[in-house]
Design a protein around this motif. Structure first.
Motif, PDB file in Angstrom:
ATOM      1  N   ARG A   1      17.049 -26.188   0.416  1.00 34.09           N
ATOM      2  CA  ARG A   1      17.886 -27.732   0.429  1.00 34.09           C
ATOM      3  C   ARG A   1      18.898 -27.566   1.456  1.00 34.09           C
ATOM      4  NH1 ARG A   1      18.412 -30.949  -4.898  1.00 34.09           N
ATOM      5  NH2 ARG A   1      16.003 -30.660  -4.551  1.00 34.09           N
TER       6      ARG A   1
ATOM      7  N   VAL B   1      12.120 -27.659   0.280  1.00 28.61           N
ATOM      8  CA  VAL B   1      11.699 -28.905   0.918  1.00 28.61           C
ATOM      9  C   VAL B   1      10.444 -28.468   1.761  1.00 28.61           C
ATOM     10  CG1 VAL B   1      12.354 -30.744   2.800  1.00 28.61           C
ATOM     11  CG2 VAL B   1      13.919 -29.880   1.072  1.00 28.61           C
TER      12      VAL B   1
ATOM     13  N   ARG C   1       7.644 -29.242   4.848  1.00 31.23           N
ATOM     14  CA  ARG C   1       7.621 -29.927   5.958  1.00 31.23           C
ATOM     15  C   ARG C   1       6.461 -29.630   6.864  1.00 31.23           C
ATOM     16  NH1 ARG C   1      12.449 -29.809  10.340  1.00 31.23           N
ATOM     17  NH2 ARG C   1      10.789 -28.457  11.462  1.00 31.23           N
TER      18      ARG C   1
ATOM     19  N   THR D   1       7.596 -35.054   5.040  1.00 28.29           N
ATOM     20  CA  THR D   1       8.435 -34.326   4.412  1.00 28.29           C
ATOM     21  C   THR D   1       8.463 -34.519   2.969  1.00 28.29           C
ATOM     22  OG1 THR D   1       9.774 -34.602   6.464  1.00 28.29           O
ATOM     23  CG2 THR D   1      11.014 -34.100   4.320  1.00 28.29           C
TER      24      THR D   1
ATOM     25  N   ASP E   1      10.173 -33.437  -0.815  1.00 30.16           N
ATOM     26  CA  ASP E   1      11.378 -33.055  -1.271  1.00 30.16           C
ATOM     27  C   ASP E   1      11.328 -33.083  -2.857  1.00 30.16           C
ATOM     28  OD1 ASP E   1      13.880 -32.081  -1.638  1.00 30.16           O
ATOM     29  OD2 ASP E   1      15.013 -33.895  -0.806  1.00 30.16           O
TER      30      ASP E   1
END
Length: 252
Positions: free
Chosen positions: A138, A191, A193, A215, A217
Motif C-alpha cells: 500500500r 495492491v 495492478r 487496480t 485493493d
C-alpha cells in the motif's frame, strides 16, 4: 462776392475731375476659402485579424459537428448493444516466499494469483493483449511482477486467469526495507495492478486498441515462515477498471 468751393468729383473711370492726387482706397481684409480639411487617418483593417476570426469560427463549427456526431453515434451504440464494462476480481492469492536480505537489501518473493474476468455483454466481445501484473504494498513498493497471455473474452463469459508473480533479488533502499519489515508484522497490505490493451468487437465493427488498467485493493496477507504458504484475505478486495488513452506524451 465770395467764391463757392465745390467738392471734387471723381469720374466714372476713376479719374479725378479736380486737381490733386487721387485718394488711396480703404484697405479691406481679404479672406481666402480654406477647402482643405485636416488629415485624419481612418481605421486600418487588419487582414490577419480577419483571417484569424474566420479560422476560429470554422474550427468551432467543426468541433461542434464532431461532438454532435460522437453523441449521436454513442446513443445509437447504447440502444443497439447496451454495453457494460467487464469486471475483474481477485479469486485467490497465495504467498509462498517473502525474504528480505538485510545485508544485501534485496527482496525475494513468490506469489500465485487467480483472477476472474467476467463479460456481462450479450453482443460485445473483448480481445485482450498480453497483460503485465505487478503487486505493490500500500506504500507503493513493488514486491513482484508477472504476466498473462492474451485471450479472447467472449459474450456472457467468465474466464479464470492464473499467474505466478515473483521478485528475484530486487534491490531495495534502506527506507523500503524498513517499511516492508514494519508492514509484514501485522499483515502485508497489497495492491494488484494489471496493465493491458483491448479491442472491442460489436457485431462486424471493431474498435482500435485502448489501454486498460485494472487496480485491485483491499488484499492482506501474512508473511509465511519457513516453507509454509500463506493465503491472502481477498474478501474485501475491490477491482476498478480504467481506460487509458495516450495522446502524444500524456496518458489519460
Amino acid at each position: 462776392m465770395a467764391d463757392k468751393v465745390y467738392p471734387s468729383r471723381t469720374a466714372a473711370n476713376g479719374a479725378r475731375t479736380g486737381g490733386g492726387p487721387p485718394p488711396f482706397p480703404a484697405t479691406k481684409s481679404q479672406s481666402y476659402p480654406n477647402n482643405r480639411s485636416a488629415y485624419r487617418p481612418g481605421p486600418r483593417r487588419s487582414r490577419s485579424r480577419g483571417c484569424c476570426r474566420v479560422f476560429c469560427c470554422c474550427l468551432f463549427f467543426t468541433l461542434l459537428v464532431l461532438i454532435l456526431a460522437v453523441g449521436v453515434a454513442s446513443a445509437v451504440v447504447y440502444f443497439l448493444y447496451h454495453p457494460h464494462r467487464p469486471s475483474f476480481s481477485v479469486t485467490s492469492l497465495k504467498l509462498s516466499t517473502f525474504n528480505i536480505s538485510s545485508s544485501a537489501s534485496t527482496l525475494t518473493s513468490q506469489f500465485d494469483i487467480n483472477i476472474t474476468a467476467r463479460n456481462p455483454n450479450k453482443k460485445i466481445t473483448y480481445y485482450y493483449n498480453p497483460t503485465s501484473i505487478s503487486i505493490y504494498t500500500r506504500g507503493g513498493i513493488d514486491v513482484g511482477d508477472g504476466s498473462l497471455p492474451g485471450f479472447v473474452h467472449g459474450t456472457k463469459n467468465t474466464t479464470l486467469l492464473s499467474a505466478s508473480i515473483a521478485s528475484n533479488g530486487q534491490q531495495l533502499d534502506s527506507q523500503s526495507v524498513s517499511t516492508l519489515k514494519s508492514e509484514a508484522k501485522g499483515g502485508l497490505p497489497l495492491v494488484v495492478r494489471l496493465d493491458t490493451k483491448a479491442r472491442v468487437k460489436m457485431g462486424s465493427l471493431k474498435s482500435p486498441k485502448v489501454g486498460i488498467r485494472i487496480t485491485c485493493d483491499g488484499i492482506t496477507v501474512n508473511v509465511p515462515s519457513g516453507n509454509a504458504t500463506a493465503t491472502a484475505s481477498t474478501a474485501g478486495a475491490r477491482c476498478k477498471v480504467h481506460s487509458r488513452v495516450k495522446v502524444w506524451k500524456w496518458t489519460f
